[in-house]
Design a protein around this motif. Structure first.
Motif, mmCIF file in Angstrom:
data_model
loop_
_atom_site.group_PDB
_atom_site.id
_atom_site.type_symbol
_atom_site.label_atom_id
_atom_site.label_comp_id
_atom_site.label_asym_id
_atom_site.label_seq_id
_atom_site.Cartn_x
_atom_site.Cartn_y
_atom_site.Cartn_z
ATOM 1 N N LEU A 156 0.628 -0.909 0.060
ATOM 2 C CA LEU A 156 -0.092 -0.185 0.441
ATOM 3 C C LEU A 156 1.065 1.465 -0.257
ATOM 4 O O LEU A 156 0.693 2.630 -0.672
ATOM 5 C CB LEU A 156 -0.841 0.222 1.239
ATOM 6 N N LEU A 157 2.065 1.113 0.983
ATOM 7 C CA LEU A 157 3.363 2.560 1.058
ATOM 8 C C LEU A 157 3.796 2.874 -0.630
ATOM 9 O O LEU A 157 3.906 3.443 -1.159
ATOM 10 C CB LEU A 157 4.337 2.224 1.778
ATOM 11 N N PHE A 158 3.695 1.617 -1.061
ATOM 12 C CA PHE A 158 4.311 1.392 -2.546
ATOM 13 C C PHE A 158 2.936 2.134 -3.441
ATOM 14 O O PHE A 158 3.682 3.314 -4.284
ATOM 15 C CB PHE A 158 5.027 0.245 -3.458
ATOM 16 N N ILE A 159 2.329 1.646 -3.463
ATOM 17 C CA ILE A 159 1.227 2.131 -4.229
ATOM 18 C C ILE A 159 0.207 3.954 -4.120
ATOM 19 O O ILE A 159 0.745 4.958 -4.589
ATOM 20 C CB ILE A 159 -0.464 1.834 -4.023
ATOM 21 N N VAL A 160 1.113 4.115 -2.830
ATOM 22 C CA VAL A 160 0.259 5.571 -2.926
ATOM 23 C C VAL A 160 2.035 6.325 -2.854
ATOM 24 O O VAL A 160 1.937 7.745 -3.717
ATOM 25 C CB VAL A 160 0.575 5.836 -0.876
ATOM 26 N N TYR A 161 2.953 5.956 -2.491
ATOM 27 C CA TYR A 161 3.944 6.342 -3.138
ATOM 28 C C TYR A 161 4.688 6.743 -4.599
ATOM 29 O O TYR A 161 4.823 7.707 -5.045
ATOM 30 C CB TYR A 161 5.286 6.797 -2.165
ATOM 31 N N PHE A 162 4.303 5.844 -4.652
ATOM 32 C CA PHE A 162 5.110 5.424 -6.073
ATOM 33 C C PHE A 162 4.445 5.093 -7.102
ATOM 34 O O PHE A 162 4.363 4.940 -8.658
ATOM 35 C CB PHE A 162 6.100 3.975 -6.338
ATOM 36 N N GLY A 163 2.970 4.327 -6.649
ATOM 37 C CA GLY A 163 1.894 4.833 -8.003
ATOM 38 C C GLY A 163 1.378 5.506 -8.319
ATOM 39 O O GLY A 163 0.773 5.961 -9.201
ATOM 40 N N LEU A 164 0.972 6.811 -7.390
ATOM 41 C CA LEU A 164 0.020 7.978 -7.469
ATOM 42 C C LEU A 164 0.612 8.614 -8.364
ATOM 43 O O LEU A 164 -0.015 9.366 -9.156
ATOM 44 C CB LEU A 164 -0.328 8.161 -5.890
ATOM 45 N N PRO A 165 1.641 9.204 -8.275
ATOM 46 C CA PRO A 165 2.856 10.499 -9.042
ATOM 47 C C PRO A 165 2.360 10.102 -10.632
ATOM 48 O O PRO A 165 2.091 10.482 -10.740
ATOM 49 C CB PRO A 165 3.666 9.615 -8.786
ATOM 50 N N GLY A 166 2.148 8.593 -11.048
ATOM 51 C CA GLY A 166 1.573 7.980 -12.294
ATOM 52 C C GLY A 166 0.200 8.512 -12.474
ATOM 53 O O GLY A 166 0.105 8.988 -13.638
#
Ligand SMILES: Nc1ncnc2c1ncn2[C@@H]1O[C@H](COP(=O)(O)OP(=O)(O)O)[C@@H](O)[C@H]1O
Ligand SMILES: [Mg+2]
Lengths: 217, 247
Positions: free
Chosen positions: A65-75
């Motif tokens: 979930l952390l990676f989705i928020v931090y690395f995914g959402l910028p997408g």
């Protein structure tokens, strides 16, 4: 660099650890309370949504979930800063778990007292605020301590999104000084100290609000 | 002209999932009066009480309080409840609040009294029931008989039109039965209107001679315990009142 300098840097990292833990715990507390309260009011449309929330957020690993928020959402054009990313992952997951803790604790509130409060003319929200929540929070202390401890133990994930918390500091310092054993032992002790302080704080609050002779119904 | 009853229950019916628990109850309670409703466990005594303040919604029938219809739509249920002092079987004191806060809570939250004023009123009621010295204790620290007095004080604090008691002795040591009866009589002497349901014949006998017998959802008999236990044509009723305790 002498060991005192190393400790000073680790202590600064410990500050970030505490910050992440407090931010995520507070978020979890608010979200958990909101969910448990809304669920208690049995609002027809909201109820299934709350179930979906706790179901999903208890099932997803914190790191994913952390990676989705931090690395995914910028997408999709949403850049989320590191601390907020922790809050939106670890904090929201803690909220789902705490919602379950609170649900159980609410079931320990004596139904006869709720009925008595209603019989006196108090409204549903008054009964909740004056009778159910104050009792429930006391019953929920063990479960809350458990969840806060879990949050503390997950806080090193903050390091993966660039927050210089204690584990991050230790890794960097070990690479430059080659004193890994002492450094990680010190890290372990600091976590333990933070844990003990957290526990002392909770025990203090618990004693402050303890009700003689009150046990879950 | 006979005076209008404070509470008038007419043809009250309550079904729980198809099961008829109250099957047309008629009951009058006069202002300043005392009414004891008796009957075996499960005959609908608690349900009857709970219909009075709409904790249970009646299926049909009417209830009037001071001539005002309290059943049906458009009634301010919360205002109605404030006017009916309820003492539950297990007393149901709020365990996280002190004795004083138990009694003053509704005064502050519903009557809009400031803490000082509410506490003065609460202390007056507690003193009346000899519980003033226990004001700072929690429910977990007092005995069953004391809990009952606090529950009574909590009900009386709102100056209700009627005080309703559900099985006041069932959660207490049988040795306290006479004490409870004396307490109820004292309140009666102070012009408190009382409705008490119980299956305890000894308690009923110690409170009053005149009782109402509820069975299978209707009032089967009404009269003096003396008469009901010896001269009533129904053997079941004679038997019920013939025992020292209906337990
Ligand atoms: N909320 C409820 N739902 C379904 N059945 C109920 C409910 N409350 C009471 N009953 C049933 O109604 C009957 C009468 O109950 P009650 O009024 O508590 O009797 P009493 O107080 O005389 O012992 C019992 O059979 C009981 O199971
Ligand atoms: Mg009952």
């Amino acid at each position: 660099m002498n060991f005192l300098d190393i400790l000073a840097l680790l202590a600064r990292g410990a500050g970030y650890t505490v910050l992440v833990t407090l931010a995520c715990s507070a978020t979890g507390l608010i979200v958990g309370l909101a969910i448990a309260t809304l669920r208690r009011l049995r609002l027809p449309v909201v109820l299934p949504l709350l179930d979906v929330y706790t179901y999903v957020f208890r099932g997803i690993p914190v790191l994913v979930l952390l990676f989705i928020v931090y690395f995914g959402l910028p997408g999709i054009g949403l850049k989320v800063p590191p601390l907020l990313s922790m809050v939106l992952s670890l904090g929201l997951i803690a909220g789902a778990y705490l919602a379950e803790v609170f649900r159980g604790a609410l079931e320990s509130v004596d139904a006869a007292e709720i009925l008595a409060a209603q019989a006196s003319g108090l409204g549903r929200l008054q009964v909740l605020a004056l009778i159910e929540l104050p009792q429930m929070l006391r019953f929920a202390v063990p479960g809350m301590v458990n969840e806060f401890t879990t949050v503390l133990k997950y806080s090193p994930f903050a390091y993966t999104v660039g927050l210089p918390e204690i584990t991050k500091q230790a890794t960097t310092l070990t690479a430059t000084t080659q004193r890994g054993l002492e450094i990680y032992l010190a890290v372990g002790l600091m976590y333990f100290a933070v844990f003990r302080i957290l526990l002392i704080a909770v025990r203090w609050i618990e004693r402050r609000y303890r009700v003689p002779g009150m046990v879950p119904a | 002209m006979s005076p209008v009853p404070l509470i008038q229950v007419r043809e009250l019916v309550k079904d729980f999932d198809g099961q008829r628990v109250l099957a047309g109850v008629n009951l009058d309670i006069m202002e300043g009066g005392i009414k004891v409703v008796m009957g075996p466990s499960g005959c609908g005594k608690s349900t009857l009480l709970r219909c009075l303040n709409r904790l249970v919604e009646p299926t049909s029938g009417t209830i009037h309080l001071r001539g005002q219809l309290v059943t049906g739509a458009g009634v301010d249920v919360r205002a109605l409840r404030q006017g009916i002092g309820f003492v539950f079987q297990q007393f149901a004191l709020y365990r996280h609040l002190t004795v004083l806060d138990n009694v003053s809570l509704a005064l502050r939250k519903l009557r809009g009294m400031r803490r000082l004023e509410a506490e003065q009123k609460a202390m007056y009621e507690l003193a009346r029931l000899d519980m003033a010295a226990h004001r700072d204790k929690y429910p977990g620290q007092i005995s069953g008989g004391q809990k009952q007095r606090v529950a009574l004080a909590r009900a009386l604090a709102m100056d209700p039109a009627v005080v309703v008691m559900d099985e006041p002795t069932s959660a207490l040591d049988p040795l306290l039965t006479r004490e409870v009866a004396q307490l109820i009589q004292r309140l009666h002497g102070e012009k408190v209107t009382l409705l008490c349901v119980t299956h305890d014949v000894l308690l009923a006998r110690s409170i009053t001679e005149q009782v109402v017998f509820l069975d299978r959802g209707v009032v089967r008999a009404e009269g003096s315990i003396e008469h009901l236990s010896s001269a009533h044509p129904d053997a079941l009723i004679r038997d019920f009142f013939g025992r020292e305790s209906g337990a």
